[in-house]
Design a protein around this motif. Structure first.
Motif, PDB file in Angstrom:
ATOM      1  N   ASP A 114       0.731  -1.324  -0.091  1.00 31.00           N
ATOM      2  CA  ASP A 114      -0.041  -0.024   0.036  1.00 31.00           C
ATOM      3  C   ASP A 114       0.887   1.313  -0.063  1.00 31.00           C
ATOM      4  OD1 ASP A 114      -2.029  -1.375  -0.131  1.00 31.00           O
ATOM      5  OD2 ASP A 114      -2.887  -1.273   2.032  1.00 31.00           O
ATOM      6  N   ASN A 172       0.669   3.951  -2.940  1.00 36.63           N
ATOM      7  CA  ASN A 172       0.170   5.410  -2.345  1.00 36.63           C
ATOM      8  C   ASN A 172       1.512   6.139  -2.258  1.00 36.63           C
ATOM      9  OD1 ASN A 172      -2.766   5.262  -2.675  1.00 36.63           O
ATOM     10  ND2 ASN A 172      -2.204   3.598  -1.395  1.00 36.63           N
ATOM     11  N   THR A 217      -3.862  11.990   5.688  1.00 38.62           N
ATOM     12  CA  THR A 217      -3.485  11.348   4.967  1.00 38.62           C
ATOM     13  C   THR A 217      -3.763   9.828   4.691  1.00 38.62           C
ATOM     14  OG1 THR A 217      -1.371  11.120   5.919  1.00 38.62           O
ATOM     15  CG2 THR A 217      -1.190  12.487   4.067  1.00 38.62           C
ATOM     16  N   LEU A 234      -7.272  10.097   3.205  1.00 42.35           N
ATOM     17  CA  LEU A 234      -6.982  10.116   1.910  1.00 42.35           C
ATOM     18  C   LEU A 234      -6.775   8.726   1.051  1.00 42.35           C
ATOM     19  CD1 LEU A 234      -5.367  13.505   1.066  1.00 42.35           C
ATOM     20  CD2 LEU A 234      -7.557  12.946   0.582  1.00 42.35           C
ATOM     21  N   VAL A 235      -5.806   7.980   1.892  1.00 43.99           N
ATOM     22  CA  VAL A 235      -5.420   6.746   1.073  1.00 43.99           C
ATOM     23  C   VAL A 235      -6.905   6.031   1.106  1.00 43.99           C
ATOM     24  CG1 VAL A 235      -4.240   4.848   1.643  1.00 43.99           C
ATOM     25  CG2 VAL A 235      -3.104   7.018   1.924  1.00 43.99           C
ATOM     26  N   TYR A 292      -9.794   6.684   1.508  1.00 48.87           N
ATOM     27  CA  TYR A 292     -10.886   7.452   0.535  1.00 48.87           C
ATOM     28  C   TYR A 292     -10.491   6.739  -0.822  1.00 48.87           C
ATOM     29  CZ  TYR A 292     -14.229  10.363  -1.571  1.00 48.87           C
ATOM     30  OH  TYR A 292     -15.516  11.013  -2.423  1.00 48.87           O
ATOM     31  N   SER A 293      -9.257   7.120  -1.292  1.00 52.22           N
ATOM     32  CA  SER A 293      -8.944   6.590  -2.638  1.00 52.22           C
ATOM     33  C   SER A 293      -9.040   4.954  -2.809  1.00 52.22           C
ATOM     34  CB  SER A 293      -7.508   6.907  -3.121  1.00 52.22           C
ATOM     35  OG  SER A 293      -6.447   6.207  -2.202  1.00 52.22           O
ATOM     36  N   ARG A 294      -9.233   4.169  -1.833  1.00 50.95           N
ATOM     37  CA  ARG A 294      -9.324   2.878  -1.964  1.00 50.95           C
ATOM     38  C   ARG A 294     -10.860   2.225  -1.170  1.00 50.95           C
ATOM     39  NH1 ARG A 294      -4.242   0.870   1.129  1.00 50.95           N
ATOM     40  NH2 ARG A 294      -5.671  -0.849   1.157  1.00 50.95           N
ATOM     41  N   ARG A 295     -11.738   3.223  -1.241  1.00 46.59           N
ATOM     42  CA  ARG A 295     -13.041   3.079  -0.724  1.00 46.59           C
ATOM     43  C   ARG A 295     -13.501   1.711  -1.556  1.00 46.59           C
ATOM     44  NH1 ARG A 295     -13.266   7.096  -3.263  1.00 46.59           N
ATOM     45  NH2 ARG A 295     -15.112   7.750  -4.667  1.00 46.59           N
ATOM     46  N   GLU A 296     -13.566   1.684  -2.514  1.00 42.00           N
ATOM     47  CA  GLU A 296     -13.971   0.757  -3.660  1.00 42.00           C
ATOM     48  C   GLU A 296     -13.662  -0.745  -3.173  1.00 42.00           C
ATOM     49  OE1 GLU A 296     -13.431   1.137  -7.713  1.00 42.00           O
ATOM     50  OE2 GLU A 296     -14.394  -0.795  -8.038  1.00 42.00           O
ATOM     51  N   THR A 343      -6.389  -2.768  -8.463  1.00 43.97           N
ATOM     52  CA  THR A 343      -5.058  -2.581  -8.028  1.00 43.97           C
ATOM     53  C   THR A 343      -4.302  -3.964  -7.599  1.00 43.97           C
ATOM     54  OG1 THR A 343      -5.902  -1.688  -6.098  1.00 43.97           O
ATOM     55  CG2 THR A 343      -5.331   0.043  -7.741  1.00 43.97           C
TER      56      THR A 343
END
Ligand code: ATP
Ligand code: MG
Lengths: 293, 238
Positions: free
Chosen positions: A12, A16, A190, A193-194, A196-200, B101
């Motif tokens: 991860d 990121n 941060t 944000l990480v 959030y960018s990976r909520r899917e 990913t």
């Protein structure tokens, strides 16, 4: 399981890279500033201690004193409060000390026919924390003695310096706390944000039966790794700066009399652990918010 | 023991409604699905097939009515037990829901990792299940680099790897040619034979005829009919 979580955390961090780099740099800056403060305190309190040990009053005697008079005077001074030891320094001794100290300027003494220095007594105070406050009254008492011409205690400013340092220390605590909280906040953001960018991805993990812990633990590892890396980078930078600066200051001001110390291993370890705690807390806060949804 | 018939029905719905805001997606659905059944949910696009499947694994909360899975009332399930409930299912999502990913291997392994399986076992099972769907040579690929049909096969692999009690397949053959569709159906029949219950949402009538089984027909959110389609051997490939 642990290795799996660790592996996922490392993956991860690489995925990121940018966000993690920002976090790690933020942490290392905070660590750098906070531990620079700590380093400053450690060394100043050491300087003060070393001065405190040598806290002394020089009493210069009137020229007409004889041996009996000297004995009485010594007794009188010794009986005062806070006096630790006395040492009589005759004017001959004082001159030879001076000559030794100034051997490169020995030409100054060539034309000297008469010793201009007075006899003196060096009085050391008992080491105690309030010595700074007491030195004034002790000096006044000594000066009041009839055989004494003059007293000198150049280190009165050291007391003031010590007070300023303790003010600094207070400011240091305040700033340290501030940095601590700001860093947690930044790490929390941060990580948010990480996540959030990976909520899917997180949603999919949940759909295939992953528990909250399974999802959370890699993030915690991430926070801990960020904290550790941030601390290591910050401390390495501090160490490099320390090497440069201390070498110069030691040469300029203390001419080898005093050696600066870097942070002790215990202190370094503590800073590392605190930094990891910051990473962990940042994670904890944002995960708590996120997984509630 | 208290309610013996519930044991034979793995899925029960009583007067279930589901609304998306003002939109009524499911209206008064009552149905029972027995253990080890092979069931189709048919109906035109927008009829509510996906929604019905979502209610089963708590992908959506039930607005009204009761849903029982394996004897557990979903309305009373504590949050902490939801992962356990979801592990009873192997789900092939209509939109696959692969993690873009993560590699094919990691996507499929995730199910077992989440269930706490040992790494050795995971490696073995992932490889064998990818071989079953004919994707064993793509384990290092990432989903975006795969065709729709290939992604669907990965989704099937992920759904069956955990030996779930119930397979929910939402248009599992939607992006596949006839031959690959047949392979997937064969796999789903395989899990049926091993004791699982298989539920397939589709509007592909040919598919239903090929396999045969119970068909629940949805029309605008209502359960219109439930009938049994006989397997028709004339165009079966096997
Ligand atoms: N998240 C949502 N928010 C609002 N409305 C939704 C949502 N999901 C589905 N719907 C609506 O609910 C109805 C049923 O949708 P659903 O996805 O269950 O249909 P479906 O039978 O699976 O259709 P398809 O065959 O196209 O997949 C549709 O009218 C759809 O527009
Ligand atoms: Mg659908």
């Amino acid at each position: 399981m642990i290795t799996l979580f660790f592996k996922r955390a490392i993956e991860d961090i690489f995925k990121n890279r940018f966000l993690n780099l920002v976090t790690i740099i933020t942490i290392s800056l905070s660590i750098l500033i906070a531990s620079a403060f700590i380093l400053f305190f450690v060394n100043t309190s050491e300087i003060i201690n070393s001065w405190e040990k040598g806290l002394r009053i020089m009493a210069y005697l009137k020229p007409e004193i004889n041996n009996d008079g000297l004995k009485d005077l010594k007794l009188a001074i010794q009986s005062l409060n806070d006096v630790d030891t006395l040492q009589f320094i005759s004017k001959q001794e004082a001159l030879s000390r001076l000559k030794a100290q100034m051997e490169h300027q020995s030409s100054l003494f060539e034309n000297l026919t008469l010793n201009p220095l007075p006899d003196s007594i060096e009085i050391r105070m008992k080491a105690s924390t309030e010595s700074w406050q007491k030195i004034d009254s002790l000096a006044a008492q000594i000066e009041a003695l009839p055989q004494i011409d003059e007293v000198e205690y150049g280190q009165r400013w050291v007391g003031r310096f010590a007070q300023i340092i303790s003010l600094f220390r207070l400011a240091g605590y305040a700033i340290g706390t501030l940095f601590f909280m700001a860093t947690i906040f930044i790490v929390a953001n941060t990580i948010r944000l990480v996540i959030y960018s990976r909520r899917e991805e997180v949603e999919i993990m949940r759909l295939v039966g992953a528990t909250d812990n399974f999802i959370k633990i890699p993030f915690y590892f991430e926070g801990l790794i960020q904290g550790a890396l941030g601390a290591i980078i910050g401390l390495v930078i501090l160490y490099i700066a320390f090497i440069f600066i201390s070498a110069n200051i030691e040469k300029e001001f203390f001419s080898g009399l005093f050696r600066f110390h870097f942070l002790s291993p215990t202190l370094l370890l503590t800073i590392l652990l605190v930094s990891m705690l910051v990473g962990w807390l940042g994670c904890y806060i944002s995960l708590k918010q996120f997984l509630k949804q | 023991m208290i309610d013996a018939p519930e044991k034979t029905f793995i899925i029960r719905m009583f007067h279930v409604h589901h609304n998306y805001g003002p939109k009524k997606a499911l209206i008064d659905i009552t149905l029972d699905i027995a253990k080890n059944e092979f069931v189709f949910i048919s109906g035109p696009s927008g009829a509510g097939k996906t929604t019905l499947l979502k209610l089963l694994y708590l992908g959506e909360p039930v607005s009204e009515g009761q849903v029982l899975i394996d004897g557990i009332n979903l309305a009373r399930i504590p949050r902490k037990r939801i992962p356990q409930l979801r592990r009873k299912f192997g789900i092939i999502f209509q939109d696959y829901k692969l993690i873009p990913t993560k590699s094919v291997y990691d996507n499929v392994a995730l199910v077992l990792e989440a269930a706490g399986a040992k790494n050795r076992l995971i490696q073995k099972k992932v490889k064998s299940v990818l071989r079953l769907v004919g994707m064993e040579d793509r384990l290092k690929s990432f989903p975006p680099s795969l065709s729709g049909g290939e992604q669907q096969r990965i989704a099937v692999a992920r759904a069956i790897i955990g030996d779930p009690k119930i397979i929910l397949a939402d248009e599992p053959t939607g992006s596949l040619d006839e031959e690959s569709a047949e392979v997937i159906l064969e796999l789903l029949r395989g899990v049926l034979i091993r004791g699982a219950t298989v539920i397939i949402a589709t509007h592909d009538k040919a598919l239903m005829r090929k396999t045969g089984g119970c068909v629940l027909h949805l029309e605008q959110g209502r359960l219109e009919a439930s009938r049994f389609i006989e397997k028709q051997y004339d165009n079966a490939i096997f």
